[in-house]
Design a protein around this motif. Structure first.
Motif, PDB file in Angstrom:
ATOM      1  N   GLY A  40       0.823  -1.213   0.000  1.00  0.00           N
ATOM      2  CA  GLY A  40       0.000   0.000   0.000  1.00  0.00           C
ATOM      3  C   GLY A  40       0.853   1.257   0.000  1.00  0.00           C
ATOM      4  O   GLY A  40       0.567   2.220  -0.721  1.00  0.00           O
ATOM      5  N   ILE A  41       1.918   1.250   0.791  1.00  0.00           N
ATOM      6  CA  ILE A  41       2.816   2.406   0.842  1.00  0.00           C
ATOM      7  C   ILE A  41       3.570   2.543  -0.480  1.00  0.00           C
ATOM      8  O   ILE A  41       3.644   3.629  -1.061  1.00  0.00           O
ATOM      9  CB  ILE A  41       3.795   2.279   2.032  1.00  0.00           C
ATOM     10  N   LEU A  42       4.125   1.431  -0.957  1.00  0.00           N
ATOM     11  CA  LEU A  42       4.898   1.456  -2.201  1.00  0.00           C
ATOM     12  C   LEU A  42       4.079   1.954  -3.386  1.00  0.00           C
ATOM     13  O   LEU A  42       4.557   2.750  -4.193  1.00  0.00           O
ATOM     14  CB  LEU A  42       5.437   0.052  -2.510  1.00  0.00           C
ATOM     15  N   THR A  43       2.835   1.517  -3.465  1.00  0.00           N
ATOM     16  CA  THR A  43       1.992   1.880  -4.602  1.00  0.00           C
ATOM     17  C   THR A  43       1.148   3.119  -4.342  1.00  0.00           C
ATOM     18  O   THR A  43       0.318   3.483  -5.176  1.00  0.00           O
ATOM     19  CB  THR A  43       1.064   0.703  -4.978  1.00  0.00           C
ATOM     20  N   ASP A  44       1.371   3.739  -3.188  1.00  0.00           N
ATOM     21  CA  ASP A  44       0.619   4.932  -2.795  1.00  0.00           C
ATOM     22  C   ASP A  44      -0.883   4.671  -2.844  1.00  0.00           C
ATOM     23  O   ASP A  44      -1.671   5.475  -3.325  1.00  0.00           O
ATOM     24  CB  ASP A  44       1.001   6.124  -3.677  1.00  0.00           C
ATOM     25  N   ASN A  45      -1.265   3.504  -2.314  1.00  0.00           N
ATOM     26  CA  ASN A  45      -2.659   3.094  -2.303  1.00  0.00           C
ATOM     27  C   ASN A  45      -3.169   3.150  -0.863  1.00  0.00           C
ATOM     28  O   ASN A  45      -2.936   2.240  -0.074  1.00  0.00           O
ATOM     29  CB  ASN A  45      -2.800   1.686  -2.881  1.00  0.00           C
ATOM     30  N   ARG A  46      -3.851   4.208  -0.532  1.00  0.00           N
ATOM     31  CA  ARG A  46      -4.330   4.430   0.837  1.00  0.00           C
ATOM     32  C   ARG A  46      -5.341   3.375   1.272  1.00  0.00           C
ATOM     33  O   ARG A  46      -5.408   3.023   2.455  1.00  0.00           O
ATOM     34  CB  ARG A  46      -4.930   5.845   0.944  1.00  0.00           C
ATOM     35  N   THR A  47      -6.109   2.844   0.349  1.00  0.00           N
ATOM     36  CA  THR A  47      -7.091   1.812   0.684  1.00  0.00           C
ATOM     37  C   THR A  47      -6.401   0.557   1.202  1.00  0.00           C
ATOM     38  O   THR A  47      -6.829  -0.034   2.201  1.00  0.00           O
ATOM     39  CB  THR A  47      -7.982   1.486  -0.535  1.00  0.00           C
ATOM     40  N   MET A  48      -5.331   0.148   0.546  1.00  0.00           N
ATOM     41  CA  MET A  48      -4.568  -1.023   0.997  1.00  0.00           C
ATOM     42  C   MET A  48      -3.965  -0.767   2.375  1.00  0.00           C
ATOM     43  O   MET A  48      -4.048  -1.607   3.273  1.00  0.00           O
ATOM     44  CB  MET A  48      -3.437  -1.344   0.021  1.00  0.00           C
ATOM     45  N   TYR A  49      -3.323   0.373   2.506  1.00  0.00           N
ATOM     46  CA  TYR A  49      -2.692   0.736   3.769  1.00  0.00           C
ATOM     47  C   TYR A  49      -3.728   0.773   4.898  1.00  0.00           C
ATOM     48  O   TYR A  49      -3.518   0.202   5.969  1.00  0.00           O
ATOM     49  CB  TYR A  49      -1.998   2.095   3.638  1.00  0.00           C
ATOM     50  N   ASN A  50      -4.866   1.408   4.643  1.00  0.00           N
ATOM     51  CA  ASN A  50      -5.920   1.512   5.651  1.00  0.00           C
ATOM     52  C   ASN A  50      -6.486   0.150   6.034  1.00  0.00           C
ATOM     53  O   ASN A  50      -6.861  -0.065   7.193  1.00  0.00           O
ATOM     54  CB  ASN A  50      -7.037   2.438   5.188  1.00  0.00           C
ATOM     55  N   TYR A  51      -6.551  -0.770   5.080  1.00  0.00           N
ATOM     56  CA  TYR A  51      -7.024  -2.117   5.398  1.00  0.00           C
ATOM     57  C   TYR A  51      -6.130  -2.728   6.473  1.00  0.00           C
ATOM     58  O   TYR A  51      -6.614  -3.285   7.463  1.00  0.00           O
ATOM     59  CB  TYR A  51      -7.038  -3.016   4.154  1.00  0.00           C
ATOM     60  N   ALA A  52      -4.813  -2.627   6.270  1.00  0.00           N
ATOM     61  CA  ALA A  52      -3.871  -3.185   7.249  1.00  0.00           C
ATOM     62  C   ALA A  52      -4.019  -2.501   8.606  1.00  0.00           C
ATOM     63  O   ALA A  52      -4.081  -3.165   9.645  1.00  0.00           O
ATOM     64  CB  ALA A  52      -2.442  -3.072   6.733  1.00  0.00           C
ATOM     65  N   VAL A  53      -4.086  -1.179   8.605  1.00  0.00           N
ATOM     66  CA  VAL A  53      -4.223  -0.424   9.859  1.00  0.00           C
ATOM     67  C   VAL A  53      -5.507  -0.825  10.592  1.00  0.00           C
ATOM     68  O   VAL A  53      -5.496  -1.053  11.808  1.00  0.00           O
ATOM     69  CB  VAL A  53      -4.173   1.098   9.593  1.00  0.00           C
ATOM     70  N   ASN A  54      -6.596  -0.926   9.865  1.00  0.00           N
ATOM     71  CA  ASN A  54      -7.874  -1.292  10.487  1.00  0.00           C
ATOM     72  C   ASN A  54      -7.859  -2.725  11.008  1.00  0.00           C
ATOM     73  O   ASN A  54      -8.351  -3.007  12.100  1.00  0.00           O
ATOM     74  CB  ASN A  54      -9.031  -1.088   9.514  1.00  0.00           C
ATOM     75  N   TYR A  55      -7.287  -3.637  10.236  1.00  0.00           N
ATOM     76  CA  TYR A  55      -7.219  -5.035  10.660  1.00  0.00           C
ATOM     77  C   TYR A  55      -6.379  -5.161  11.928  1.00  0.00           C
ATOM     78  O   TYR A  55      -6.737  -5.903  12.846  1.00  0.00           O
ATOM     79  CB  TYR A  55      -6.616  -5.896   9.555  1.00  0.00           C
ATOM     80  N   LEU A  56      -5.276  -4.447  11.976  1.00  0.00           N
ATOM     81  CA  LEU A  56      -4.409  -4.499  13.150  1.00  0.00           C
ATOM     82  C   LEU A  56      -5.136  -4.066  14.418  1.00  0.00           C
ATOM     83  O   LEU A  56      -4.803  -4.526  15.508  1.00  0.00           O
ATOM     84  CB  LEU A  56      -3.168  -3.627  12.932  1.00  0.00           C
ATOM     85  N   GLN A  57      -6.127  -3.219  14.280  1.00  0.00           N
ATOM     86  CA  GLN A  57      -6.851  -2.729  15.448  1.00  0.00           C
ATOM     87  C   GLN A  57      -8.171  -3.444  15.702  1.00  0.00           C
ATOM     88  O   GLN A  57      -8.616  -3.534  16.852  1.00  0.00           O
ATOM     89  CB  GLN A  57      -7.098  -1.230  15.298  1.00  0.00           C
ATOM     90  N   THR A  58      -8.805  -3.958  14.653  1.00  0.00           N
ATOM     91  CA  THR A  58     -10.137  -4.544  14.832  1.00  0.00           C
ATOM     92  C   THR A  58     -10.329  -5.881  14.127  1.00  0.00           C
ATOM     93  O   THR A  58     -11.432  -6.422  14.155  1.00  0.00           O
ATOM     94  CB  THR A  58     -11.230  -3.568  14.329  1.00  0.00           C
ATOM     95  N   GLY A  59      -9.288  -6.415  13.491  1.00  0.00           N
ATOM     96  CA  GLY A  59      -9.410  -7.654  12.738  1.00  0.00           C
ATOM     97  C   GLY A  59      -9.782  -8.837  13.607  1.00  0.00           C
ATOM     98  O   GLY A  59      -9.533  -8.859  14.814  1.00  0.00           O
TER      99      GLY A  59
END
Length: 142
Positions: A40-59
Motif C-alpha cells: 500500500g505504501i509502495l503503490t501509494d494506495n491508501r485503501t490497501m494501507y488503511n485495510y492493514a491499519v484497520n485489521y491491526l486494530q479490529t481484525g
C-alpha cells in the motif's frame, strides 16, 4: 506486487484458507499484514494501507494487535505483556516482535503510531520477550 503478492495476502486474510479466524498463529496474519501495508505504501494506495491499519486494530484474526499481544500484566509485573506466541517457542515469539516492529516503523513513517498504541502494548511485549530471552529471567505466564 499487487497482482502476485497482494492478491495472495488478501486471500489469506479474508479467508484464513477456510478455517476459523483464530486458526492461524499471530505470525501468519502479521506477515501478511506487513506485506499489505508495505505494498500500500509502495503503490501509494491508501485503501490497501488503511485495510492493514484497520485489521491491526479490529481484525478477527490473531494479527489483531490486541490478540497478538494477548495479555498485559499489572501489579508486580506491570510493564510486561505476553504474546499469543509466547507459549509456543521463542523463535516464533521473536518473529512476532520482528513483524510488529516492521509494521510499527512503516506506520510511524506514515504518521501513525503503533509503537505507543494502547499505552505502549508493543513495548511491554518487547520487555517481556527480552526479559526471558536476553536476561534469562523468569516471566509470568497467563
Amino acid at each position: 506486487m499487487v497482482n502476485v503478492f497482494y492478491s495472495v495476502n488478501m486471500a489469506f486474510l479474508t479467508s484464513h484458507w477456510g478455517t476459523c479466524d483464530s486458526h492461524y498463529w499471530a505470525n501468519w496474519d502479521l506477515a501478511n499484514l506487513a506485506s499489505v501495508m508495505a505494498i500500500g505504501i509502495l503503490t501509494d494506495n491508501r485503501t490497501m494501507y488503511n485495510y492493514a491499519v484497520n485489521y491491526l486494530q479490529t481484525g478477527k484474526g490473531n494479527g489483531n494487535w490486541y490478540k497478538a499481544v494477548n495479555y498485559v500484566f499489572s501489579g508486580a509485573d506491570a510493564g510486561l505483556a505476553q504474546l499469543q506466541e509466547s507459549g509456543r517457542d521463542q523463535g516464533h515469539s521473536l518473529l512476532v516482535i520482528a513483524l510488529m516492529g516492521t509494521i510499527s516503523q512503516m506506520a510511524w513513517n506514515q504518521g501513525d503510531d503503533f509503537y505507543g498504541l494502547d499505552d505502549n502494548r508493543f513495548l511491554k511485549a518487547c520487555e517481556y520477550t527480552a526479559k526471558y530471552n536476553v536476561a534469562g529471567l523468569t516471566v509470568p505466564f497467563h
